[in-house]
Design a protein around this motif. Structure first.
Motif, mmCIF file in Angstrom:
data_model
loop_
_atom_site.group_PDB
_atom_site.id
_atom_site.type_symbol
_atom_site.label_atom_id
_atom_site.label_comp_id
_atom_site.label_asym_id
_atom_site.label_seq_id
_atom_site.Cartn_x
_atom_site.Cartn_y
_atom_site.Cartn_z
ATOM 1 N N GLU A 1 -32.203 -14.242 -4.028
ATOM 2 C CA GLU A 1 -33.624 -14.251 -3.689
ATOM 3 C C GLU A 1 -34.410 -13.787 -4.918
ATOM 4 O OE1 GLU A 1 -36.713 -12.405 -0.339
ATOM 5 O OE2 GLU A 1 -34.537 -12.101 -0.144
ATOM 6 N N ILE A 2 -35.482 -14.486 -5.243
ATOM 7 C CA ILE A 2 -36.257 -14.188 -6.449
ATOM 8 C C ILE A 2 -37.650 -13.696 -6.069
ATOM 9 C CG2 ILE A 2 -37.221 -15.133 -8.592
ATOM 10 C CD1 ILE A 2 -34.993 -17.286 -8.425
ATOM 11 N N SER A 3 -38.047 -12.571 -6.657
ATOM 12 C CA SER A 3 -39.386 -12.012 -6.438
ATOM 13 C C SER A 3 -40.105 -11.955 -7.782
ATOM 14 C CB SER A 3 -39.280 -10.594 -5.850
ATOM 15 O OG SER A 3 -40.557 -10.002 -5.740
ATOM 16 N N ALA A 4 -41.238 -12.653 -7.895
ATOM 17 C CA ALA A 4 -41.978 -12.713 -9.164
ATOM 18 C C ALA A 4 -43.265 -11.907 -9.072
ATOM 19 C CB ALA A 4 -42.297 -14.160 -9.514
ATOM 20 N N LEU A 5 -43.471 -11.027 -10.050
ATOM 21 C CA LEU A 5 -44.683 -10.216 -10.149
ATOM 22 C C LEU A 5 -45.282 -10.387 -11.545
ATOM 23 C CD1 LEU A 5 -43.509 -6.909 -8.391
ATOM 24 C CD2 LEU A 5 -44.935 -8.718 -7.415
ATOM 25 N N ASN A 6 -46.531 -9.946 -11.721
ATOM 26 C CA ASN A 6 -47.230 -10.175 -12.982
ATOM 27 C C ASN A 6 -46.740 -9.300 -14.129
ATOM 28 O OD1 ASN A 6 -49.133 -12.297 -12.620
ATOM 29 N ND2 ASN A 6 -50.352 -10.962 -11.320
ATOM 30 N N LYS A 7 -46.345 -8.064 -13.852
ATOM 31 C CA LYS A 7 -46.080 -7.114 -14.936
ATOM 32 C C LYS A 7 -44.708 -6.460 -14.799
ATOM 33 C CE LYS A 7 -51.003 -6.136 -15.473
ATOM 34 N NZ LYS A 7 -51.134 -6.980 -16.688
ATOM 35 N N ALA A 8 -44.050 -6.224 -15.943
ATOM 36 C CA ALA A 8 -42.717 -5.628 -15.952
ATOM 37 C C ALA A 8 -42.682 -4.242 -15.299
ATOM 38 C CB ALA A 8 -42.193 -5.567 -17.388
ATOM 39 N N PRO A 9 -43.643 -3.345 -15.583
ATOM 40 C CA PRO A 9 -43.603 -2.026 -14.923
ATOM 41 C C PRO A 9 -43.677 -2.120 -13.395
ATOM 42 C CG PRO A 9 -45.059 -1.952 -16.815
ATOM 43 C CD PRO A 9 -44.702 -3.395 -16.610
ATOM 44 N N GLU A 10 -44.383 -3.118 -12.878
ATOM 45 C CA GLU A 10 -44.452 -3.315 -11.426
ATOM 46 C C GLU A 10 -43.066 -3.643 -10.867
ATOM 47 O OE1 GLU A 10 -47.269 -6.401 -10.775
ATOM 48 O OE2 GLU A 10 -49.002 -5.195 -11.377
ATOM 49 N N LEU A 11 -42.290 -4.402 -11.629
ATOM 50 C CA LEU A 11 -40.932 -4.751 -11.209
ATOM 51 C C LEU A 11 -40.041 -3.514 -11.167
ATOM 52 C CD1 LEU A 11 -40.532 -7.992 -13.354
ATOM 53 C CD2 LEU A 11 -40.719 -7.900 -10.853
ATOM 54 N N ILE A 12 -40.188 -2.642 -12.155
ATOM 55 C CA ILE A 12 -39.403 -1.408 -12.177
ATOM 56 C C ILE A 12 -39.778 -0.517 -10.991
ATOM 57 C CG2 ILE A 12 -38.896 0.688 -13.493
ATOM 58 C CD1 ILE A 12 -37.631 -1.832 -14.666
ATOM 59 N N GLN A 13 -41.042 -0.468 -10.637
ATOM 60 C CA GLN A 13 -41.475 0.294 -9.468
ATOM 61 C C GLN A 13 -40.847 -0.257 -8.192
ATOM 62 O OE1 GLN A 13 -45.768 0.262 -9.515
ATOM 63 N NE2 GLN A 13 -45.898 1.447 -11.416
ATOM 64 N N GLU A 14 -40.801 -1.591 -8.090
ATOM 65 C CA GLU A 14 -40.178 -2.227 -6.932
ATOM 66 C C GLU A 14 -38.688 -1.886 -6.857
ATOM 67 O OE1 GLU A 14 -41.738 -4.798 -4.485
ATOM 68 O OE2 GLU A 14 -43.047 -3.143 -5.133
ATOM 69 N N LEU A 15 -38.032 -1.840 -8.020
ATOM 70 C CA LEU A 15 -36.614 -1.483 -8.079
ATOM 71 C C LEU A 15 -36.401 -0.043 -7.594
ATOM 72 C CD1 LEU A 15 -33.678 -2.146 -9.045
ATOM 73 C CD2 LEU A 15 -34.351 -1.167 -11.268
ATOM 74 N N LYS A 16 -37.187 0.881 -8.108
ATOM 75 C CA LYS A 16 -37.038 2.292 -7.752
ATOM 76 C C LYS A 16 -37.374 2.545 -6.286
ATOM 77 C CE LYS A 16 -37.992 5.433 -10.802
ATOM 78 N NZ LYS A 16 -38.724 6.317 -11.737
ATOM 79 N N ALA A 17 -38.261 1.694 -5.729
ATOM 80 C CA ALA A 17 -38.632 1.832 -4.317
ATOM 81 C C ALA A 17 -37.613 1.171 -3.388
ATOM 82 C CB ALA A 17 -40.003 1.224 -4.085
#
Length: 261
Positions: free
Chosen positions: A173-189
């Motif tokens: 499953e692929i989740s696309a967001l605008n910014k790399a830091p947002e992706l890291i936040q999603e990972l940590k959450a």
């Protein structure tokens, strides 16, 4: 009455003439003092991709490998540099709409992008990496089957993840967001299982935030290059400077300062 009107007209014309002379003198003075401004080039970037481009939290200034490279090239070519920060996915459309003159934003010179823009010669190549939490059970590409991976919208990693899903991991499953830091936040959450990033950027996040990760074993992506509008004369100008910087070691020095430090 006629004499009064004539006198008034002469006065108005005299004032206009003096004002015009004054403006001309001001411009001449500016030129004599060397204040005539150079041509401004506008660079488009997405400043959320350290160590290539980011914003210094203390000064608010743009910093990073790509920023230093752009400043150096602009200086050598005699241009002033203006930086426009925007979402990565909107950079090419901004270039095509002539809102910016070129793009330096960790952009890989893919065949698909070459249909829309011209690229300089490559200036850096990193490869890709998957970033995970330290206690994650995702340790390899095969472990991602049935998991959710985060990618930056419009990036080479988004294209790569779609290819992996199509060819190897059908249940990815692929989740696309605008910014790399947002992706890291999603990972940590815990909302995604891994983040797929440029390797240099990934290593920076891993070291700074005590994360884990593994290299992408699939086909390597093209190297990073500077993007220009189709047919732009800037492409040749920039390539000449890039070649010189590769030969004299200046490009390597910037790489060592921001990537290999």
């Amino acid at each position: 009455m006629k004499k009064f009107l004539l006198a008034s007209l002469i006065t108005i014309l005299s004032i206009a003439f003096l004002a015009a002379c004054g403006t001309s003198d001001d411009n001449a003075t500016g030129s004599e003092e060397g204040t005539e401004s150079k041509k401004v080039l506008t660079m488009g970037t997405s400043a959320d991709f350290p160590p290539f481009e980011t914003i210094d939290e203390t000064t608010g200034e743009y910093i990073g490998f790509d920023i230093e490279l752009a400043k150096k090239i602009a200086e050598k070519l005699g241009y002033d540099l203006k930086i426009e920060n925007m979402d990565f996915g909107g950079l090419i459309s901004a270039l095509q709409a002539e809102r910016i003159d070129f793009i330096i934003s960790g952009m890989s010179a893919t065949a698909e992008r070459k249909e829309s823009v011209d690229f300089s010669t490559e200036y850096h190549k990193s490869g890709e990496m998957f970033v995970t939490l330290k206690d994650s059970d995702v340790k390899s590409l095969e472990d991602l089957d049935g998991k959710k991976v985060g990618v930056q919208l419009g990036s080479i990693q988004e294209e790569g993840a779609k290819k992996i899903k199509e060819e190897t991991l059908k249940n990815l499953e692929i989740s696309a967001l605008n910014k790399a830091p947002e992706l890291i936040q999603e990972l940590k959450a815990g909302r995604i299982d891994a983040v797929y990033l440029d390797k240099t950027v990934a290593v920076g996040f891993i070291e700074e935030l005590d994360l884990a990760g593994f290299d992408d074993p699939t086909e390597a992506s093209p190297g990073m290059a500077i993007a220009f509008a189709k047919g732009s004369e800037l492409t040749e100008e920039f390539n000449k400077v890039l070649d010189e910087m590769k030969e004299n070691g200046e490009l390597k020095a910037i790489e060592q300062e921001w990537i290999e430090k």
